[in-house]
Structure formats: C-alpha cells, structure tokens
Design an enzyme around this catalytic site. Structure first.
Site, PDB file in Angstrom:
ATOM      1  N   ASP A 173      35.738  26.252  23.592  1.00  0.00           N
ATOM      2  CA  ASP A 173      36.341  27.104  22.535  1.00  0.00           C
ATOM      3  C   ASP A 173      37.604  26.488  21.949  1.00  0.00           C
ATOM      4  OD1 ASP A 173      38.263  29.457  24.620  1.00  0.00           O
ATOM      5  OD2 ASP A 173      37.978  27.277  24.732  1.00  0.00           O
TER       6      ASP A 173
ATOM      7  N   GLY B  81      42.213  26.543  33.434  1.00  0.00           N
ATOM      8  CA  GLY B  81      41.000  26.669  34.246  1.00  0.00           C
ATOM      9  C   GLY B  81      40.382  25.289  34.488  1.00  0.00           C
TER      10      GLY B  81
ATOM     11  N   ARG C 248      32.241  27.234  37.215  1.00  0.00           N
ATOM     12  CA  ARG C 248      33.363  26.285  37.096  1.00  0.00           C
ATOM     13  C   ARG C 248      33.198  25.094  38.045  1.00  0.00           C
ATOM     14  NH1 ARG C 248      38.008  29.482  35.601  1.00  0.00           N
ATOM     15  NH2 ARG C 248      39.297  28.315  37.065  1.00  0.00           N
TER      16      ARG C 248
ATOM     17  N   ASP D  39      34.566  26.708  28.410  1.00  0.00           N
ATOM     18  CA  ASP D  39      34.335  27.659  27.304  1.00  0.00           C
ATOM     19  C   ASP D  39      33.918  26.989  26.013  1.00  0.00           C
ATOM     20  OD1 ASP D  39      37.300  29.503  28.344  1.00  0.00           O
ATOM     21  OD2 ASP D  39      35.289  29.390  29.197  1.00  0.00           O
TER      22      ASP D  39
ATOM     23  N   THR E 205      37.503  22.442  29.140  1.00  0.00           N
ATOM     24  CA  THR E 205      37.283  23.849  29.504  1.00  0.00           C
ATOM     25  C   THR E 205      35.794  24.134  29.375  1.00  0.00           C
ATOM     26  OG1 THR E 205      37.595  26.166  28.861  1.00  0.00           O
ATOM     27  CG2 THR E 205      37.887  24.537  27.125  1.00  0.00           C
TER      28      THR E 205
ATOM     29  N   ARG F 150      48.497  27.526  36.132  1.00  0.00           N
ATOM     30  CA  ARG F 150      49.102  27.962  34.875  1.00  0.00           C
ATOM     31  C   ARG F 150      50.578  28.190  35.174  1.00  0.00           C
ATOM     32  NH1 ARG F 150      43.836  30.529  35.014  1.00  0.00           N
ATOM     33  NH2 ARG F 150      42.545  29.823  33.282  1.00  0.00           N
TER      34      ARG F 150
ATOM     35  N   GLY G 285      43.245  23.005  28.075  1.00  0.00           N
ATOM     36  CA  GLY G 285      42.870  23.723  26.852  1.00  0.00           C
ATOM     37  C   GLY G 285      44.019  23.802  25.851  1.00  0.00           C
ATOM     38  N   ASP G 286      43.839  24.718  24.880  1.00  0.00           N
ATOM     39  CA  ASP G 286      44.844  24.861  23.816  1.00  0.00           C
ATOM     40  C   ASP G 286      46.241  25.096  24.373  1.00  0.00           C
ATOM     41  OD1 ASP G 286      42.407  26.628  21.924  1.00  0.00           O
ATOM     42  OD2 ASP G 286      43.333  24.715  21.373  1.00  0.00           O
TER      43      ASP G 286
ATOM     44  N   ARG H 262      35.489  33.250  28.321  1.00  0.00           N
ATOM     45  CA  ARG H 262      36.730  33.920  27.902  1.00  0.00           C
ATOM     46  C   ARG H 262      36.459  34.739  26.649  1.00  0.00           C
ATOM     47  NH1 ARG H 262      41.888  33.191  29.779  1.00  0.00           N
ATOM     48  NH2 ARG H 262      41.434  31.194  30.768  1.00  0.00           N
TER      49      ARG H 262
ATOM     50  N   ARG I 159      19.054  45.145  36.935  1.00  0.00           N
ATOM     51  CA  ARG I 159      19.833  44.525  38.007  1.00  0.00           C
ATOM     52  C   ARG I 159      20.881  43.624  37.344  1.00  0.00           C
ATOM     53  NH1 ARG I 159      17.472  47.932  40.088  1.00  0.00           N
ATOM     54  NH2 ARG I 159      16.476  47.998  42.156  1.00  0.00           N
TER      55      ARG I 159
HETATM   56  O1  F6P Z   1      38.811  29.240  30.571  1.00  0.00           O
HETATM   57  C1  F6P Z   1      37.870  28.983  31.574  1.00  0.00           C
HETATM   58  C2  F6P Z   1      37.545  30.256  32.309  1.00  0.00           C
HETATM   59  O2  F6P Z   1      36.584  29.999  33.282  1.00  0.00           O
HETATM   60  C3  F6P Z   1      37.059  31.380  31.420  1.00  0.00           C
HETATM   61  O3  F6P Z   1      35.702  31.233  31.040  1.00  0.00           O
HETATM   62  C4  F6P Z   1      37.327  32.564  32.300  1.00  0.00           C
HETATM   63  O4  F6P Z   1      37.425  33.779  31.582  1.00  0.00           O
HETATM   64  C5  F6P Z   1      38.674  32.180  32.914  1.00  0.00           C
HETATM   65  O5  F6P Z   1      38.713  30.758  32.947  1.00  0.00           O
HETATM   66  C6  F6P Z   1      38.887  32.704  34.305  1.00  0.00           C
HETATM   67  O6  F6P Z   1      40.224  32.372  34.650  1.00  0.00           O
HETATM   68  P1  F6P Z   1      40.662  32.348  36.205  1.00  0.00           P
HETATM   69  O7  F6P Z   1      40.009  31.162  36.833  1.00  0.00           O
HETATM   70  O8  F6P Z   1      42.165  32.211  36.143  1.00  0.00           O
HETATM   71  O9  F6P Z   1      40.194  33.636  36.800  1.00  0.00           O
END
Ligand code: F6P
Length: 336
Positions: A139, A15, A263, A137, A135, A76, A106-107, A181, A254
């Site tokens: 994480d 991502g 992002r 996240d 990332t 990916r 990321g990892d 995530r 709502r």
């Molecule tokens: O890992 C970053 C992230 O934005 C996560 O927070 C999210 O769940 C995921 O990527 C979304 O992935 P994609 O952009 O492939 O939909």
C-alpha cells in the site's frame, strides 16, 4: 556527493515482511563491494536513539536470504517522532560517523528518515537517507510492489486452499479475514487466486446485499454448495460478516482470521529478487549522490524517486481486477 559515503546504517522499521533480510543482505554486500562500511541498526529508529547497533560484514549476512522476519529486529518508535528523539538519533550518527541511512519499511519509516535528514542539515550534519518499500500490504503509493506482498499472498492462499477442502466436504461457507491494514491489495489478489465467491475490500463501499447475499445466491443457483468469502481487515470484522451471513441467508459460516501468519515464512523468489534489486539500488543511490530517495518498482523497473515526492504519491486501485474476480466466479455477474 556520493564519494563522501564511507559508512552507512541500515535498519528495518514498522511491520516486518518476508524479504527484509534479503534486502539487508543486498545493502551490506553492495556496500562492502563499494568500499563502504555497514552498521546494522537494531529495533528500527529506536536503535539510533539507544545506540543499539551491530557492525555488519559480508559474512554477517550469509544464509539469511531465505529467512523471514528481520535479523535487525523492528519496532515502531514514538520517541523518534519528537525532535529531541531525533537529536538523540543524530548523536549516534555523529558518534558512529554515519554518512547515510538505508531505511527498510513503509511510509511512516520514510517520513521519519526524511525528518532525520533535514534535522541533520539544520545541525550542520550531512546524512543522506534512502527508503526501501517493505510491507505485506503493498500500500505504498510510490511503488507498484512492496517487499513481502507476494510471500504473504502465497501464505494466505495455502491456508485458504486447506480451508476449501473442509468447507467443500461439509458444504459450508468460510469467511476469511486477511491483513492489509487500510488497503485491499492483499485481499483482492488472494481472492482472485483462490476463486473466492466474494471479496470485501476497503476501496469499495460495502453493499451487503450486492457484495455477499447476491453472490452466494448466484453461486448456489449455479450449483455450488460451499462458499469462500475473503474480507480485508480494513473492511471490519470477519466475525461480524459471518453473523450477518447467518442472519440473512440462514447458513452457518465458519470464520478464520489468518492474522500474523501472513507476516512470516521464507520469502518467495519474487520477494528475494525484488529485495536484492532494491537493496543494491539503495546503496548505489547513495554512492551516486542521489539525495534522499525511495527505491520503487514502476512498470517492472527499479527506480529512484525523490523522497518528498514519493511520500505524496498515491496508487490507483485497479477495479478491473475486481471485475475479473466477478466474471470468473461461478454464477458471477457483471460489476454493478
Ligand atoms: O502493515 C503490515 C501489517 O501486517 C498490517 O497488514 C496489519 O494491519 C498490521 O501490520 C498489524 O500490525 P502489528 O504487527 O503491530 O499488530
């Protein structure tokens, strides 16, 4: 040793995150300063498999430090997970004469990098790899901070502050789903920053009565007439949470899913500075012969952690920050 490093590749994978371009810029500028040529690998590991690359000079990375996204694109790669795919990638490394790869992601990106370096050694090649954690996240177990997190948090709070205006006017409940995530770092940081009534994170098993109903009731009894519930996407659907709030409390929430807006955007000063430090450190680790490491932030310092060790590290989730949120919410209560 590092003095064998004459040409390196740099790629972004997974991502995307605001600050990736700042990291690419720092890698290229540091490499050029060290007399090392730099090749931009496009579309993540697929770029190595498909020989999709662009030579990068110091001028190539001018005026990108402030740009979100990644000029190298990202993807990916399923093919790269296979040995045959990595052999294709190694053929590109051999053809281009790459001595090292800087992998920003990321990892999963780092696991791929380590597998590539090991497979290169099995093929009689020397290919050093270094990872830069990026990332939104936050994480990644080996690093307190990952590039993109601060910018994503700021994007989310700008959106939620706008939502609060209209929720306050209509005395409504807003349920906002944020990314992350399987982690709750983004949700908790944002929840604290917007003064959320309640925050749901995957690290804490949901007790709907305790975590939502009781908090909204306490806020109402304390005089609040609009409520902000932040839900980490790893906890499930904000729409379902909204439906349950309607059923249990008779109010009509709502729901807003912030999604991929988190992002994008121009990276914050924290992400630009962190990315610059990490990009510099990544190239210097190759120059100084630190084999296969991840550049991480620990206690405010930029460090090099051996990649296999880094991939096994886990990050403790600090529930004291959750207690802070609870203590400061109007009508808040001690964490049960
Ligand atoms: O890992 C970053 C992230 O934005 C996560 O927070 C999210 O769940 C995921 O990527 C979304 O992935 P994609 O952009 O492939 O939909």
């Amino acid at each position: 040793m590092g003095d064998n490093i004459k040409r390196i590749g740099v790629l972004t994978s997974g991502g995307d995150a605001p600050g990736m371009n700042a990291a690419v810029r720092a890698v290229v500028r540091t490499a050029v300063g060290q007399g090392i040529e730099c090749v931009g690998i496009r579309r993540g590991w697929n770029g190595l498999i498909n020989s999709d690359f662009v030579p990068l000079t110091g001028s190539s990375v001018s005026h990108i430090i402030n740009k979100g996204g990644t000029l190298l694109y990202t993807a990916r790669s399923e093919e790269f997970m296979e040995e045959a795919g990595r052999d294709k990638a190694l053929n590109t490394c051999r053809l281009l004469g790459l001595d090292g790869i800087v992998a920003i992601g990321g990892d999963g990106t780092f696991r791929g990098a380590l597998a590539l370096s090991r497979q290169a050694a099995q093929r009689g090649m020397s290919l050093q790899v270094v990872g830069i954690p990026a990332t939104i996240d936050n994480d990644i177990g080996c690093s307190y901070y990952t590039i993109g997190f601060d910018t994503a948090c700021n994007t989310a709070i700008e959106c939620i502050d706008k939502l609060r205006d209209t929720m306050q006017s209509h005395e409504r409940c807003s349920v906002v789903e944020v990314m992350g995530r399987h982690a709750g770092y983004l949700a908790l940081a944002v929840g604290i920053a917007v003064g959320a009534t309640a925050v749901l994170i995957p690290e804490r098993e949901l007790d709907f009565e305790r975590d939502i109903v009781d908090k909204i009731r306490r806020a109402r009894l304390a005089g609040t007439t609009h409520y902000m519930v932040v839900v980490a996407e790893g906890c499930g659907s904000a729409v379902e949470i909204g439906d349950r709030i309607h059923q249990e409390l008779g109010i009509d929430p709502r729901v807003t899913v912030l999604g991929h807006i988190q992002r994008g955007g121009s990276p914050s000063v924290q992400d630009r500075e962190t990315a610059s430090r990490m990009g510099y450190e990544a190239v210097m680790s190759l120059v100084e012969g630190d084999e296969n490491c991840v550049i991480s932030v620990q206690s405010g310092c930029t460090m090099r952690i051996e990649m296999e060790e880094a991939l096994q590290m886990t990050k403790e989730f600090h529930m004291d920050r959750y207690r802070l949120l609870e203590a400061l919410t109007n009508g808040g209560s001690k964490l049960k």
